[in-house]
Design a protein around this motif. Sequence first.
Motif, PDB file in Angstrom:
ATOM      1  N   VAL A 146       0.873  -1.234  -0.092  1.00  0.00           N
ATOM      2  CA  VAL A 146      -0.003  -0.002  -0.041  1.00  0.00           C
ATOM      3  C   VAL A 146       0.795   1.235  -0.072  1.00  0.00           C
ATOM      4  CG1 VAL A 146      -1.749   1.370   1.203  1.00  0.00           C
ATOM      5  CG2 VAL A 146      -2.052  -1.181   1.205  1.00  0.00           C
ATOM      6  N   TYR A 147       1.891   1.316   0.678  1.00  0.00           N
ATOM      7  CA  TYR A 147       2.798   2.314   0.879  1.00  0.00           C
ATOM      8  C   TYR A 147       3.700   2.772  -0.311  1.00  0.00           C
ATOM      9  CZ  TYR A 147       1.941   3.513   5.602  1.00  0.00           C
ATOM     10  OH  TYR A 147       1.317   3.985   7.020  1.00  0.00           O
ATOM     11  N   ARG A 148       3.904   1.677  -0.766  1.00  0.00           N
ATOM     12  CA  ARG A 148       4.676   1.857  -2.226  1.00  0.00           C
ATOM     13  C   ARG A 148       3.895   2.445  -3.576  1.00  0.00           C
ATOM     14  NH1 ARG A 148       7.021  -3.093  -1.086  1.00  0.00           N
ATOM     15  NH2 ARG A 148       5.354  -4.446  -2.172  1.00  0.00           N
ATOM     16  N   ARG A 149       2.486   2.288  -3.304  1.00  0.00           N
ATOM     17  CA  ARG A 149       1.370   2.914  -4.407  1.00  0.00           C
ATOM     18  C   ARG A 149       0.998   4.160  -3.793  1.00  0.00           C
ATOM     19  NH1 ARG A 149       3.462  -0.456  -6.879  1.00  0.00           N
ATOM     20  NH2 ARG A 149       4.233   1.399  -7.847  1.00  0.00           N
ATOM     21  N   PHE A 150       0.819   4.268  -2.431  1.00  0.00           N
ATOM     22  CA  PHE A 150       0.131   5.425  -1.933  1.00  0.00           C
ATOM     23  C   PHE A 150       1.101   5.810  -0.533  1.00  0.00           C
ATOM     24  CE2 PHE A 150      -3.040   3.139  -3.849  1.00  0.00           C
ATOM     25  CZ  PHE A 150      -3.716   4.042  -4.971  1.00  0.00           C
ATOM     26  N   PRO A 151       2.176   6.763  -0.651  1.00  0.00           N
ATOM     27  CA  PRO A 151       2.948   6.892   0.384  1.00  0.00           C
ATOM     28  C   PRO A 151       2.169   7.698   1.753  1.00  0.00           C
ATOM     29  CG  PRO A 151       3.141   8.655  -1.348  1.00  0.00           C
ATOM     30  CD  PRO A 151       2.572   7.676  -2.008  1.00  0.00           C
ATOM     31  N   SER A 152       1.101   8.242   1.701  1.00  0.00           N
ATOM     32  CA  SER A 152       0.329   8.564   2.607  1.00  0.00           C
ATOM     33  C   SER A 152      -1.364   8.462   2.425  1.00  0.00           C
ATOM     34  CB  SER A 152       0.473  10.106   2.696  1.00  0.00           C
ATOM     35  OG  SER A 152       0.086  10.773   1.421  1.00  0.00           O
TER      36      SER A 152
END
Length: 226
Positions: A59-65
């Motif tokens: 998830v963090y790779r696609r959406f950092p926040s």
Amino acid sequence: MTEKPRESAPEGGGRPLRRDAALNRERILSAAREILGRRGLGVTLDDVARHAGVGVGTVYRRFPSKEALVRALFEQDFEIRRESATKALAHPDPWEGLVDFLTDMTADFAENRALYEVVMLGSHSSEPFEAARGGMLPFLEALIRRAQESGQLRPEVTPSDIPVLQHMLSSATRFTQGERPDIWRRYLEVLLNGLRQRPDNPPLTTPSLGNETVERVMGLAARQEE
């Protein structure tokens, strides 16, 4: 010969995503839409990862926040609202156009708690979201003006009345605790009967909040006040 992984459309103008990465992104967005729609903006990226069945690192790779995820999720929703307003303005009957727009918007808020919080409460304040919310005002003003000029909408109604009415309708939906998620339709009918101009309508004696107050309450003016 080994087939190379397919690539998807670029993300944010960068390099195209590999097929598996693109599928993960769509899975994350789908899961986020479902869980945020049901529970609202209190959902964390960890919650989204569990609901999507992927690791939180994915998830963090696609959406950092969470802001990045919410923005990606609701950019399409804001565009749908603009399309709905444009269609309503083109309706040959100004009253029916306004009714269609209000019905579509109320349905979206009833089905998507996070969208309601973003649009109506300013719960996820950022410049793109504030611009998108504020950009709906000209459409709303035009819809109201058309309906009033046709003699079908009470002349006292102002654009600032609509967000308040939306809060009322959304509160009715929340009140049922999921037992009657469509109850807003009944109260929208009640409100529309009150909004429609009739010869025997008594005048409204209490003034509307006004756009400035509504914007402040919704958080649209927060950045300007800093």
